[in-house]
Write a protein that holds these residues in place. Structure first.
Motif, short mmCIF file in Angstrom:
data_model
loop_
_atom_site.label_atom_id
_atom_site.label_comp_id
_atom_site.label_asym_id
_atom_site.label_seq_id
_atom_site.Cartn_x
_atom_site.Cartn_y
_atom_site.Cartn_z
N UNK A 145 13.09 -2.05 -5.02
CA UNK A 145 12.94 -2.15 -6.48
C UNK A 145 11.62 -2.82 -6.86
N UNK A 146 11.32 -3.94 -6.19
CA UNK A 146 10.09 -4.66 -6.51
C UNK A 146 8.85 -3.86 -6.19
N UNK A 147 8.82 -3.21 -5.03
CA UNK A 147 7.64 -2.45 -4.62
C UNK A 147 7.36 -1.28 -5.55
N UNK A 148 8.39 -0.53 -5.87
CA UNK A 148 8.17 0.65 -6.70
C UNK A 148 7.92 0.29 -8.16
N UNK A 149 8.49 -0.82 -8.61
CA UNK A 149 8.18 -1.29 -9.96
C UNK A 149 6.71 -1.71 -10.06
N UNK A 150 6.23 -2.40 -9.04
CA UNK A 150 4.84 -2.84 -9.03
C UNK A 150 3.88 -1.66 -8.92
N UNK A 151 4.26 -0.65 -8.14
CA UNK A 151 3.42 0.55 -8.04
C UNK A 151 3.31 1.25 -9.39
N UNK A 152 4.44 1.35 -10.09
CA UNK A 152 4.42 1.98 -11.41
C UNK A 152 3.58 1.16 -12.39
N UNK A 153 3.71 -0.17 -12.33
CA UNK A 153 2.94 -1.03 -13.21
C UNK A 153 1.44 -0.90 -12.93
N UNK A 154 1.08 -0.80 -11.66
CA UNK A 154 -0.33 -0.64 -11.30
C UNK A 154 -0.87 0.69 -11.82
N UNK A 155 -0.07 1.75 -11.70
CA UNK A 155 -0.51 3.05 -12.18
C UNK A 155 -0.72 3.04 -13.70
N UNK A 156 0.19 2.37 -14.42
CA UNK A 156 0.03 2.24 -15.87
C UNK A 156 -1.21 1.43 -16.19
N UNK A 157 -1.44 0.35 -15.44
CA UNK A 157 -2.62 -0.49 -15.66
C UNK A 157 -3.91 0.30 -15.46
N UNK A 158 -3.96 1.11 -14.41
CA UNK A 158 -5.18 1.87 -14.11
C UNK A 158 -5.45 2.99 -15.11
N UNK A 159 -4.40 3.54 -15.68
CA UNK A 159 -4.57 4.72 -16.54
C UNK A 159 -4.48 4.42 -18.03
N UNK A 160 -3.86 3.28 -18.39
CA UNK A 160 -3.62 3.03 -19.82
C UNK A 160 -4.35 1.81 -20.37
N UNK A 161 -5.06 1.07 -19.55
CA UNK A 161 -5.75 -0.13 -20.04
C UNK A 161 -7.26 0.01 -19.84
N UNK A 162 -7.99 -0.74 -20.64
CA UNK A 162 -9.46 -0.69 -20.54
C UNK A 162 -9.93 -1.25 -19.20
N UNK A 163 -9.33 -2.39 -18.78
CA UNK A 163 -9.72 -3.00 -17.51
C UNK A 163 -9.44 -2.05 -16.35
N UNK A 164 -8.28 -1.39 -16.39
CA UNK A 164 -7.96 -0.44 -15.33
C UNK A 164 -8.90 0.74 -15.32
N UNK A 165 -9.28 1.21 -16.50
CA UNK A 165 -10.20 2.35 -16.59
C UNK A 165 -11.58 2.00 -16.03
N UNK A 166 -11.99 0.74 -16.18
CA UNK A 166 -13.29 0.34 -15.62
C UNK A 166 -13.25 0.36 -14.09
N UNK A 167 -12.09 -0.01 -13.52
CA UNK A 167 -11.96 0.04 -12.05
C UNK A 167 -12.05 1.48 -11.57
N UNK A 168 -11.35 2.39 -12.25
CA UNK A 168 -11.40 3.80 -11.88
C UNK A 168 -12.82 4.34 -12.03
N UNK A 169 -13.50 3.97 -13.11
CA UNK A 169 -14.87 4.44 -13.33
C UNK A 169 -15.80 3.94 -12.25
N UNK A 170 -15.66 2.67 -11.87
CA UNK A 170 -16.50 2.11 -10.82
C UNK A 170 -16.26 2.81 -9.49
N UNK A 171 -15.00 3.13 -9.20
CA UNK A 171 -14.67 3.80 -7.94
C UNK A 171 -15.25 5.20 -7.90
N UNK A 172 -15.29 5.88 -9.06
CA UNK A 172 -15.79 7.25 -9.10
C UNK A 172 -17.31 7.31 -9.06
N UNK A 173 -17.97 6.41 -9.81
CA UNK A 173 -19.44 6.46 -9.87
C UNK A 173 -19.95 5.10 -10.32
#
Length: 287
Positions: A145-173
């Motif tokens: 339960x804890x692992x999959x909840x945290x994975x889902x939270x991380x995915x939401x953070x990366x795709x729905x927040x500004x800070x997460x989007x900056x991490x994705x942008x940095x990883x891409x270019x």
């Protein structure tokens, strides 16, 4: 069928832990483009911090987990600032050597502070639930339960927040992200902090059914590297799927083949899959 479902439960337990560790590793790889060999030491430090908070300060299990995540997040951020950032413009060999040095430093520090003994972390979830013939320890259910909840939270953070989007942008270019005003240094420190927190949570979840000792991160980080190569270097979905594949392969392999070969099953599986698909299962974000 009861035995099969029991192995599914074990596979989800292992897969959840492996995926959490691999996620932190793949996030750092997306920013640094060099494998962080010290990630296993972050995992180990997280387990020791949580254990000492619980046994020394009598802190609640969940508070100890949060405390361990915070401590290792700070260690991760400082590692980026003091160890990896000065080597950013050097060849890939220099950060790799620095990561190995950081690994040895953290392991030696842990042994000096807490000793080299094998320790057991207590858990408040010591009960067992039996459903339809399946024996399910509560701690394993909490891990899943804890692992999959945290994975889902991380995915939401990366795709729905500004800070997460900056991490994705940095990883891409990295260069493109810098051109649009993203602070590369801040994002790198944030990424290392998240990576350390994920490792600490994974260690705290898994430690009550395992042992805590200075070299406990070696095998886990080796399998995490297998997972991110298997899933595609830099791919977040690949890290999750790869972790589950390895977890299920080890669980079923240990029962139907032999526990003696449990730890080499992942490497055999890596060779087989990469011989068929050299780029890994997922290529988005791969380098």
């Amino acid at each position: 069928m009861d035995i099969f479902l029991q192995q599914v439960l074990n596979g989800l337990t292992l897969g959840g832990i492996y995926s959490l560790v691999a996620l932190g590793l793949t996030l750092v790889y997306g920013i640094l483009h060099v494998p962080n060999f010290a990630h296993g030491a972050f995992y180990m430090v997280g387990a020791f911090v949580a254990l000492k908070l619980m046994t020394g300060w009598e802190v609640n299990y969940w508070i100890a987990m949060i405390g361990a995540a915070g401590v290792v997040a700070v260690i991760g951020a400082l590692s980026e600032r003091l160890v990896f950032r000065p080597l950013r413009n050097h060849s890939g060999l220099h950060p790799m050597i620095a990561a190995i040095g950081l690994l040895l430093f953290l392991e030696a520090g842990a042994q000096a502070l807490w000793g080299a003994d094998f320790l057991r972390m207590p858990t408040p979830f010591s009960g067992i639930i039996e459903v339809a013939g399946i024996t399910a320890p509560v701690q394993r259910l909490m891990i899943i339960a804890g692992a999959f909840t945290l994975m889902a939270a991380l995915q939401i953070f990366l795709t729905r927040t500004v800070a997460g989007s900056t991490i994705v942008a940095m990883a891409q270019n990295r260069d493109g992200a810098s051109l649009v005003g993203i602070d590369a240094n801040r994002v790198a420190m944030l990424t290392f902090g998240i990576s350390g927190a994920l490792a600490a949570v994974a260690a705290t979840l898994y430690a009550p059914i395992n042992l805590v000792y200075p070299a406990m991160g070696h095998l886990v980080i080796t399998k995490a590297f297998v997972i991110i190569i298997l899933g595609g270097m830099g791919s977040v979905p690949g890290a999750i799927v790869g972790g589950l594949i390895i977890g299920f392969a080890e669980s079923f392999g240990a029962y139907y083949i032999s526990t003696d070969y449990k730890d080499i099953i992942s490497f055999v599986l890596l060779v087989v899959i990469l011989s068929l698909r050299p780029q890994g299962l997922f290529t988005n974000g791969a380098r």
